[in-house]
Design a protein around this motif. Structure first.
Motif, PDB file in Angstrom:
ATOM      1  N   SER A 108       0.834  -1.210   0.000  1.00 15.50           N
ATOM      2  CA  SER A 108       0.000   0.000   0.000  1.00 15.50           C
ATOM      3  C   SER A 108       0.868   1.260   0.000  1.00 15.50           C
ATOM      4  N   GLU A 109       1.971   1.228   0.726  1.00 11.28           N
ATOM      5  CA  GLU A 109       2.864   2.392   0.724  1.00 11.28           C
ATOM      6  C   GLU A 109       3.547   2.556  -0.630  1.00 11.28           C
ATOM      7  N   LEU A 110       3.955   1.452  -1.236  1.00  7.25           N
ATOM      8  CA  LEU A 110       4.552   1.538  -2.567  1.00  7.25           C
ATOM      9  C   LEU A 110       3.554   2.102  -3.570  1.00  7.25           C
ATOM     10  N   LEU A 111       2.303   1.662  -3.466  1.00 10.16           N
ATOM     11  CA  LEU A 111       1.261   2.187  -4.358  1.00 10.16           C
ATOM     12  C   LEU A 111       1.006   3.665  -4.112  1.00 10.16           C
ATOM     13  N   GLN A 112       0.976   4.051  -2.854  1.00  7.58           N
ATOM     14  CA  GLN A 112       0.759   5.465  -2.554  1.00  7.58           C
ATOM     15  C   GLN A 112       1.872   6.323  -3.151  1.00  7.58           C
ATOM     16  N   GLY A 113       3.075   5.804  -3.153  1.00  4.94           N
ATOM     17  CA  GLY A 113       4.188   6.545  -3.739  1.00  4.94           C
ATOM     18  C   GLY A 113       4.162   6.564  -5.252  1.00  4.94           C
ATOM     19  N   ALA A 114       3.558   5.543  -5.863  1.00  5.64           N
ATOM     20  CA  ALA A 114       3.563   5.431  -7.319  1.00  5.64           C
ATOM     21  C   ALA A 114       2.345   6.061  -7.989  1.00  5.64           C
ATOM     22  N   LEU A 115       1.224   6.088  -7.284  1.00  5.40           N
ATOM     23  CA  LEU A 115      -0.004   6.609  -7.879  1.00  5.40           C
ATOM     24  C   LEU A 115       0.027   8.130  -7.949  1.00  5.40           C
ATOM     25  N   PRO A 116      -0.643   8.691  -8.965  1.00  4.94           N
ATOM     26  CA  PRO A 116      -0.703  10.155  -9.029  1.00  4.94           C
ATOM     27  C   PRO A 116      -1.548  10.700  -7.872  1.00  4.94           C
ATOM     28  N   GLY A 117      -1.293  11.913  -7.517  1.00  6.86           N
ATOM     29  CA  GLY A 117      -2.024  12.530  -6.414  1.00  6.86           C
ATOM     30  C   GLY A 117      -1.055  13.045  -5.375  1.00  6.86           C
ATOM     31  N   ASN A 118      -1.608  13.460  -4.259  1.00  5.47           N
ATOM     32  CA  ASN A 118      -0.732  14.059  -3.251  1.00  5.47           C
ATOM     33  C   ASN A 118      -0.409  13.094  -2.108  1.00  5.47           C
ATOM     34  N   ARG A 119      -0.431  11.798  -2.386  1.00  2.46           N
ATOM     35  CA  ARG A 119      -0.017  10.792  -1.390  1.00  2.46           C
ATOM     36  C   ARG A 119       1.467  10.498  -1.594  1.00  2.46           C
ATOM     37  N   THR A 120       2.129  10.123  -0.518  1.00  2.49           N
ATOM     38  CA  THR A 120       3.536   9.759  -0.608  1.00  2.49           C
ATOM     39  C   THR A 120       3.770   8.473   0.177  1.00  2.49           C
ATOM     40  N   ALA A 121       4.816   7.765  -0.178  1.00  4.93           N
ATOM     41  CA  ALA A 121       5.206   6.563   0.558  1.00  4.93           C
ATOM     42  C   ALA A 121       6.024   6.986   1.777  1.00  4.93           C
ATOM     43  N   ASP A 122       5.818   6.273   2.880  1.00  7.10           N
ATOM     44  CA  ASP A 122       6.522   6.615   4.117  1.00  7.10           C
ATOM     45  C   ASP A 122       6.813   5.337   4.888  1.00  7.10           C
ATOM     46  N   VAL A 123       8.084   5.090   5.144  1.00  5.98           N
ATOM     47  CA  VAL A 123       8.479   3.884   5.862  1.00  5.98           C
ATOM     48  C   VAL A 123       7.921   3.897   7.293  1.00  5.98           C
TER      49      VAL A 123
END
Length: 122
Positions: free
Chosen positions: A69-84
């Protein structure tokens, strides 16, 4: 089969929360998103155990979902980011959900306590 309904509902809610649009304004409480991640993944683990999925498989699938889910958040367009740190909060939440499941409705051997009292299991 009915025991899986809460898990499916929880999974859908978690997906909406994780992959929906992020709020435009930052939270007035620092790191509130980590608490939200903790609660969401605790709920996933708890409902997974309620669905009679054992602790280790639950921890494995919920942890895998946390990373993906974090990898997807980082890859998908929009204002979400991946965070360890979100992944860490997710996994700690999953462990808390497993502990809550054990404390509430699981027998010490990991089987649901409902099996103990059900007439077909005597």
């Amino acid at each position: 089969m009915w025991r899986r309904v809460p898990l499916v509902i929880t999974f859908v809610v978690v997906c909406v929360m994780l992959f929906g649009p992020a709020p435009d304004t930052p939270s007035p409480i620092p790191h509130l998103d980590k608490a939200v991640h903790f609660v969401l993944f605790a709920a996933l683990a708890l409902t997974s155990c309620f669905a009679q999925i054992r602790a280790l498989p639950t921890l494995l699938w919920v942890s895998t979902f946390a990373v993906l889910s974090e990898l997807l958040q980082g890859a998908l367009p929009g204002n979400r980011t991946a965070d360890v740190l979100d992944v860490a909060a997710d996994i700690v939440g999953a462990v808390a959900g497993l502990l809550a499941a054990r404390a509430t409705f699981l027998r010490p051997d990991g089987r649901p306590s409902a099996e103990r009292s059900h007439p077909s299991n005597r």
